[in-house]
Design a protein around this motif. Structure first.
Motif, PDB file in Angstrom:
ATOM      1  N   LEU A 282       0.829  -1.344  -0.007  1.00  0.00           N
ATOM      2  CA  LEU A 282       0.113   0.169   0.062  1.00  0.00           C
ATOM      3  C   LEU A 282       0.906   1.213   0.216  1.00  0.00           C
ATOM      4  O   LEU A 282       0.331   2.357  -0.362  1.00  0.00           O
ATOM      5  CB  LEU A 282      -0.802   0.191   1.217  1.00  0.00           C
ATOM      6  N   ALA A 289      -2.780   6.065   2.094  1.00  0.00           N
ATOM      7  CA  ALA A 289      -3.239   4.679   2.189  1.00  0.00           C
ATOM      8  C   ALA A 289      -2.617   4.133   3.424  1.00  0.00           C
ATOM      9  O   ALA A 289      -3.340   3.197   3.893  1.00  0.00           O
ATOM     10  CB  ALA A 289      -2.650   4.153   0.855  1.00  0.00           C
ATOM     11  N   ASN A 293      -4.423   2.378   6.138  1.00  0.00           N
ATOM     12  CA  ASN A 293      -4.197   0.812   6.911  1.00  0.00           C
ATOM     13  C   ASN A 293      -3.889   0.943   8.462  1.00  0.00           C
ATOM     14  O   ASN A 293      -4.307  -0.072   8.800  1.00  0.00           O
ATOM     15  CB  ASN A 293      -2.915   0.353   5.840  1.00  0.00           C
ATOM     16  N   GLN A 369      -8.232   9.724   0.396  1.00  0.00           N
ATOM     17  CA  GLN A 369      -7.754   8.201  -0.013  1.00  0.00           C
ATOM     18  C   GLN A 369      -8.023   7.085   1.355  1.00  0.00           C
ATOM     19  O   GLN A 369      -8.389   5.954   1.251  1.00  0.00           O
ATOM     20  CB  GLN A 369      -6.576   8.135  -0.511  1.00  0.00           C
ATOM     21  N   GLN A 372     -11.710   6.703   1.963  1.00  0.00           N
ATOM     22  CA  GLN A 372     -12.193   5.541   0.958  1.00  0.00           C
ATOM     23  C   GLN A 372     -11.916   4.214   1.468  1.00  0.00           C
ATOM     24  O   GLN A 372     -12.510   3.174   1.384  1.00  0.00           O
ATOM     25  CB  GLN A 372     -11.766   5.991  -0.315  1.00  0.00           C
ATOM     26  N   LEU A 373     -10.722   3.846   1.916  1.00  0.00           N
ATOM     27  CA  LEU A 373     -10.021   2.521   2.239  1.00  0.00           C
ATOM     28  C   LEU A 373     -10.741   2.164   3.604  1.00  0.00           C
ATOM     29  O   LEU A 373     -11.059   0.932   3.477  1.00  0.00           O
ATOM     30  CB  LEU A 373      -8.640   2.687   2.328  1.00  0.00           C
ATOM     31  N   ALA A 432      -5.675  -0.086  -4.285  1.00  0.00           N
ATOM     32  CA  ALA A 432      -5.622  -0.195  -2.707  1.00  0.00           C
ATOM     33  C   ALA A 432      -6.656  -1.198  -2.211  1.00  0.00           C
ATOM     34  O   ALA A 432      -6.575  -2.150  -1.521  1.00  0.00           O
ATOM     35  CB  ALA A 432      -5.449   0.906  -1.955  1.00  0.00           C
ATOM     36  N   GLU A 433      -7.764  -0.857  -2.745  1.00  0.00           N
ATOM     37  CA  GLU A 433      -9.138  -1.667  -2.493  1.00  0.00           C
ATOM     38  C   GLU A 433      -9.065  -3.093  -2.963  1.00  0.00           C
ATOM     39  O   GLU A 433      -9.352  -3.883  -2.299  1.00  0.00           O
ATOM     40  CB  GLU A 433     -10.488  -0.962  -2.940  1.00  0.00           C
TER      41      GLU A 433
END
Length: 470
Positions: A282, A289, A293, A369, A372-373, A432-433
């Protein structure tokens, strides 16, 4: 000079008839298995979640500094600290397995001896880990993808916290001894003490004193010292389940301890290695990201604490019943634990899906980002943790019933074959998704196979002292 063996029972005086004393039956050999599973897992999850809650509380306060780089730095540092925590949990599993078997066979002196020897090995191993990894901190962080200011902050974080793996190991190991005797509540209090210290000191050091990441690291030092002190009080002062520490006896007991702790440590290391790989995959998507995470990692540890605790807390139930020759209850323990973890994971997944916007706001996530993750994880990927849980239960049965190699094979299989190709392909196709989706699909595959293999292994069991079916 060797001290007399304090663990040996006193010999009766010659010519004096001693009355027979029948000790009470071990706690888990009677009563409802599901009740034992629920009580041990719920208290154990609170206790283990408290260990991870220290990281969660740290990250929560760090996130309110409004600095994505600082959040990412704690994420990188926690990824490496998770490795040391997994080593401690692996050694703790041997404490739960060996002490519970001895107690199940009503051999308290042997349980005390194992308690002392395992504690000695915990000190030796965690001390070696702290010394050997300290000069490699910068290299490990760069390997994960940290650079620039993120690298500087995460290095500072680890330089302060890495030596605390020793008191962490002592506290976790002694909590395993407490679970072996069935004192789930006191084992829970041991790890809760660390979270309580963090909750009190984090706002002082991170916000009021303005120390940021450095303050978060200092708080970890205090919280892990509290963990060790309370664990020593419960296992030694209250239950007297730790004999005299002796390097000689620890070396003599290295065989049975290593037979369980070795594969358990290797199995437990698979999860942080997989997490490290996910952090690295990631990292090219940016600090947003990695920060997302980091939040997901703390959410997993905190919300799915019951699943993480299963390998440690269900083990004594397996161990006592196997030591007592109750193979019917061993089989029932496996089925009830599978049922419990599935219900638990589904309920947590539903809660995360319903509250994902609240999670994003609670951690002050402003990076699109990262937000969204986190949303994608809560809505979809969190469901895969039901299958992670099934594999954790299977591993608990492997570690405590004489199949520790299977635990190692399955965990590393999930961490490599079940993570790398799936996540790599997912990242290439959907970013990433996609990487998170790939990791989840790998967990589903290995969870299903792990359930099948666990029932197959239990079908091969024979009573202790007899040869196992081929």
């Amino acid at each position: 000079m060797d001290h007399p063996q304090a663990d040996d029972a006193a010999l009766p005086s010659e010519g004096v008839v001693q009355p027979a004393v029948v000790p009470p039956p071990p706690k888990f050999v009677t009563g409802s298995i599901m009740r034992h599973v629920i009580v041990m897992t719920s208290t154990g999850s609170i206790g283990l979640t408290a260990v991870f809650a220290v990281d969660l509380i740290n990250l929560w306060y760090i996130s309110h500094l409004g600095d994505t780089v600082a959040t990412a730095a704690v994420g990188y540092g926690s990824t490496i600290l998770f490795v040391t925590t997994s080593i401690c949990i692996g050694i703790m599993i041997s404490a739960g397995a060996l002490c519970s078997r001895a107690l199940g066979a009503r051999d308290r002196p042997l349980a005390r001896r194992y308690g002392a020897s395992i504690l000695m090995w915990m000190l030796l191993v965690t001390g070696a880990v702290a010394v050997l990894t300290f000069p490699l901190i910068g290299w490990m962080l760069r390997l994960l993808g940290a650079h620039g200011r993120t690298l500087d902050l995460s290095t500072l974080y680890l330089e302060i916290t890495m030596p605390t793996v020793v008191p962490l190991g002592v506290g976790i190991g002694l909590s395993g001894v407490l679970r072996a005797v069935g004192d789930a509540k006191r084992a829970m209090y041991v790890t809760l003490s660390g979270a309580a210290v963090a909750a009190i000191l984090d706002p002082i050091f991170i916000l009021w004193l303005g120390l940021g990441v450095e303050g978060a690291a200092i708080v970890i030092v205090f919280s892990r010292m509290a963990l060790a002190l309370l664990g020593w009080y419960g296992a030694v002062r209250v239950h007297d389940l730790v004999g005299r520490l002796s390097l000689k006896r620890a070396l003599e007991d290295a065989g049975p301890i290593a037979a369980i702790a070795g594969p358990a440590v290797l199995a437990n290391l698979a999860t942080p290695v997989a997490n490290g790989y996910m952090t690295a995959i990631l990292a090219p998507f940016g600090d947003g990201a990695v920060a997302g995470n980091a939040v997901m990692g703390r959410l997993i540890a905190f919300c799915f604490g019951g699943i993480f605790s299963l390998s440690g807390v269900v083990g004594p139930i397996f161990g006592q019943n196997y030591g007592a020759g109750r193979l019917d209850r061993v089989h029932r323990t496996l089925s009830d634990a599978f049922l419990f973890t599935t219900i638990y994971a589904v309920v947590v997944w539903a809660a995360l899906a319903l509250c994902h916007h609240l999670v994003i706001r609670a951690f002050n996530i402003t990076d699109p980002q990262a937000a969204q993750l986190i949303e994608f994880f809560c809505l979809f990927v969190a469901g895969s943790w039901a299958f992670h849980g099934l594999l954790f239960v299977a591993n608990a049965s492997f570690n405590n019933l004489g199949f520790p190699l299977a635990s190692t094979v399955f965990n590393w299989g999930k961490a490599t074959l079940g993570t790398i190709p799936f996540a790599m392909l997912g990242a290439k196709l959907w970013g990433a998704e996609g990487a998170l989706t790939g990791q989840g699909l790998g967990a589903v595959l290995f969870g299903v196979i792990g359930v099948w293999w666990a029932y197959r292994s239990i079908g091969q069991l024979k009573l202790p002292g007899t040869s196992r079916a081929s």
